[in-house]
Design a protein around this motif. Structure first.
Motif, PDB file in Angstrom:
ATOM      1  N   GLY A   1       0.813  -1.187   0.065  1.00 54.13           N
ATOM      2  CA  GLY A   1       0.016   0.024   0.010  1.00 54.13           C
ATOM      3  C   GLY A   1       0.997   1.071  -0.030  1.00 54.13           C
ATOM      4  N   TRP A   2       0.191   2.348  -0.452  1.00 55.48           N
ATOM      5  CA  TRP A   2       0.812   3.516  -0.193  1.00 55.48           C
ATOM      6  C   TRP A   2       0.027   4.751   0.510  1.00 55.48           C
ATOM      7  N   GLU A   3       1.070   5.526   1.217  1.00 52.28           N
ATOM      8  CA  GLU A   3       0.406   6.899   1.581  1.00 52.28           C
ATOM      9  C   GLU A   3       1.290   7.980   1.772  1.00 52.28           C
ATOM     10  N   ALA A   4       0.983   9.144   1.770  1.00 51.85           N
ATOM     11  CA  ALA A   4       2.056  10.248   1.865  1.00 51.85           C
ATOM     12  C   ALA A   4       2.269  10.611   3.391  1.00 51.85           C
ATOM     13  N   ASP A   5       3.290  11.044   3.735  1.00 55.94           N
ATOM     14  CA  ASP A   5       3.448  11.334   4.988  1.00 55.94           C
ATOM     15  C   ASP A   5       2.586  12.558   5.389  1.00 55.94           C
ATOM     16  N   PRO A   6       2.102  12.487   6.999  1.00 53.51           N
ATOM     17  CA  PRO A   6       1.201  13.247   7.338  1.00 53.51           C
ATOM     18  C   PRO A   6       1.781  14.706   7.241  1.00 53.51           C
ATOM     19  N   PRO A   7       0.884  15.717   6.957  1.00 53.55           N
ATOM     20  CA  PRO A   7       1.439  17.030   6.851  1.00 53.55           C
ATOM     21  C   PRO A   7       1.877  17.725   8.390  1.00 53.55           C
ATOM     22  N   MET A   8       2.739  18.336   8.370  1.00 53.12           N
ATOM     23  CA  MET A   8       3.347  18.841   9.756  1.00 53.12           C
ATOM     24  C   MET A   8       3.494  20.438   9.609  1.00 53.12           C
ATOM     25  N   ASN A   9       3.344  20.955  10.531  1.00 51.77           N
ATOM     26  CA  ASN A   9       3.429  22.513  10.800  1.00 51.77           C
ATOM     27  C   ASN A   9       3.670  22.883  12.202  1.00 51.77           C
TER      28      ASN A   9
ATOM     29  N   LEU B   1      14.266   3.096  -4.685  1.00 53.69           N
ATOM     30  CA  LEU B   1      15.643   3.082  -5.120  1.00 53.69           C
ATOM     31  C   LEU B   1      16.390   4.214  -4.911  1.00 53.69           C
ATOM     32  N   GLN B   2      15.502   5.444  -4.530  1.00 62.43           N
ATOM     33  CA  GLN B   2      16.281   6.534  -4.429  1.00 62.43           C
ATOM     34  C   GLN B   2      15.594   7.212  -3.228  1.00 62.43           C
ATOM     35  N   THR B   3      15.798   8.703  -3.006  1.00 63.19           N
ATOM     36  CA  THR B   3      15.231   9.320  -1.767  1.00 63.19           C
ATOM     37  C   THR B   3      13.582   9.270  -2.214  1.00 63.19           C
ATOM     38  N   THR B   4      12.681   9.406  -1.024  1.00 68.87           N
ATOM     39  CA  THR B   4      11.450   9.693  -1.112  1.00 68.87           C
ATOM     40  C   THR B   4      10.897  10.697  -0.385  1.00 68.87           C
ATOM     41  N   PRO B   5      11.067  11.997  -0.535  1.00 71.42           N
ATOM     42  CA  PRO B   5      10.483  13.090   0.483  1.00 71.42           C
ATOM     43  C   PRO B   5       9.279  13.036   0.038  1.00 71.42           C
ATOM     44  N   GLY B   6       8.325  13.254   1.373  1.00 70.72           N
ATOM     45  CA  GLY B   6       7.040  13.254   1.127  1.00 70.72           C
ATOM     46  C   GLY B   6       6.325  12.298   1.438  1.00 70.72           C
ATOM     47  N   MET B   7       7.121  10.908   1.128  1.00 71.05           N
ATOM     48  CA  MET B   7       6.304   9.655   1.515  1.00 71.05           C
ATOM     49  C   MET B   7       7.710   8.771   2.058  1.00 71.05           C
ATOM     50  N   MET B   8       8.084   9.289   3.165  1.00 70.39           N
ATOM     51  CA  MET B   8       9.312   8.670   3.785  1.00 70.39           C
ATOM     52  C   MET B   8       8.859   7.332   4.298  1.00 70.39           C
ATOM     53  N   GLY B   9       7.724   7.263   4.930  1.00 66.82           N
ATOM     54  CA  GLY B   9       7.178   5.862   5.475  1.00 66.82           C
ATOM     55  C   GLY B   9       7.043   4.972   4.332  1.00 66.82           C
ATOM     56  N   TYR B  10       6.427   5.290   3.316  1.00 68.40           N
ATOM     57  CA  TYR B  10       6.448   4.406   2.262  1.00 68.40           C
ATOM     58  C   TYR B  10       7.946   3.863   1.594  1.00 68.40           C
ATOM     59  N   GLY B  11       8.807   4.917   1.540  1.00 64.83           N
ATOM     60  CA  GLY B  11      10.156   4.704   0.940  1.00 64.83           C
ATOM     61  C   GLY B  11      10.746   3.842   1.936  1.00 64.83           C
TER      62      GLY B  11
END
Length: 287
Positions: free
Chosen positions: A102-110, A164-174
């Protein structure tokens, strides 16, 4: 793509094969399960819920990720379920395919987030990705060690080209997919079909002595799609150019080829990228 050196006449009858497919209810898993069954294999499904596709090999219900099952719980449920089915039929496995994920983006942080809420969202997101993309691979690896047959066994894991490379914005998936890649490559080095250096073979010799006899001919391969052409992905990205997306049937067909003709398989521990073209899917060895 680099192939292993087997005599071209070395083929396996799919009618004598028993295959475990994790994620057998999903778009990719059902495509793999149905294709292998159409070739004559006995397919055992495993997923959090049973699908509409009838698998004559049986079905193993896995813990739902909602209650946050541990890796030990998932591994025990899978191992016990598969063991019970195989004991009833006095059988073993020719192949294990992990098609779940499965896939999901990282949760927004502020900066205005409550510290505790922010930490919880962050941790929960990564844990979900690990439970979906890493834990099934680790559990399946244990099943492979326990039940794979001693003749040209196959262990296939679905990775991701993105990891295979960096995954900013979806680090959990990466992180979860990279972990699956690492496990597959490390585990693959313990088989006799891996492409290793003399130093690596010397380093792993004590560990290889502890592996079952099935590891002499076992092949472990990671398939890394860029984007799968599934109904869910089309719905999520209705305006996307799908020309380079990979059809699930193309992956299923390649796995079928590897099962029927072991000489077509890449070396154990390989990662194979797949992407769609105008002439169908292209499989490219990347590691």
């Amino acid at each position: 793509m680099t192939r292993r050196c087997f005599h071209p006449s070395s083929t396996n009858s799919m009618k004598e094969n028993t295959v475990l497919v994790l994620g057998s209810t999903g778009a990719l898993g059902s495509a793999v399960a149905n294709h292998l069954a159409s070739l004559g294999a006995t397919v055992i499904g495993a997923d959090i819920q049973e699908g509409s596709n009838f698998l004559k090999g049986g079905f193993v219900p896995l813990p739902h990720p909602g209650p946050k099952p541990t890796l030990a719980e998932i591994t025990c449920r899978l191992t016990e379920g598969v063991g019970t089915i195989l004991e009833e039929t006095n059988d073993s496995l020719n192949a294990v395919v992990v098609a779940s994920g499965g896939w999901e983006a990282d949760p927004p942080m502020n900066g205005n987030d409550d510290f505790e809420e922010s930490a919880t969202r962050y941790g929960d997101s990564i844990e979900r990705m690990l439970r979906m993309n890493t834990y099934p691979v680790l559990a399946a690896g244990h099943v492979v060690r326990q039940f794979i047959r001693e003749d040209d066994g196959l262990f296939v894991v679905m990775g991701a080209t993105a990891a295979l490379q960096t995954t900013p914005g979806m680090m959990g998936y990466g992180v979860s997919k990279s972990a699956a890649h690492h496990y597959l490559q490390s585990y693959g080095m313990l088989t006799e079909t891996a492409l290793t250096t003399k130093a690596q073979r010397k380093q792993t010799k004590p560990l290889r002595k502890q592996t079952p006899a099935s590891f002499d001919t076992l092949t472990m391969v990671g398939i890394l799609p860029t984007m799968l052409d599934t109904p869910a992905n089309r719905e999520a990205m209705p305006d996307a150019n799908t020309a380079s997306w990979t059809r699930t049937q193309d992956i299923a067909s390649e796995i079928g080829n590897w099962m029927e003709k072991p000489f077509l398989r890449p070396h154990s521990g390989s990662l194979v990228k797949v992407f769609g073209t105008a002439n169908g899917a292209k499989f490219q060895l990347v590691r």
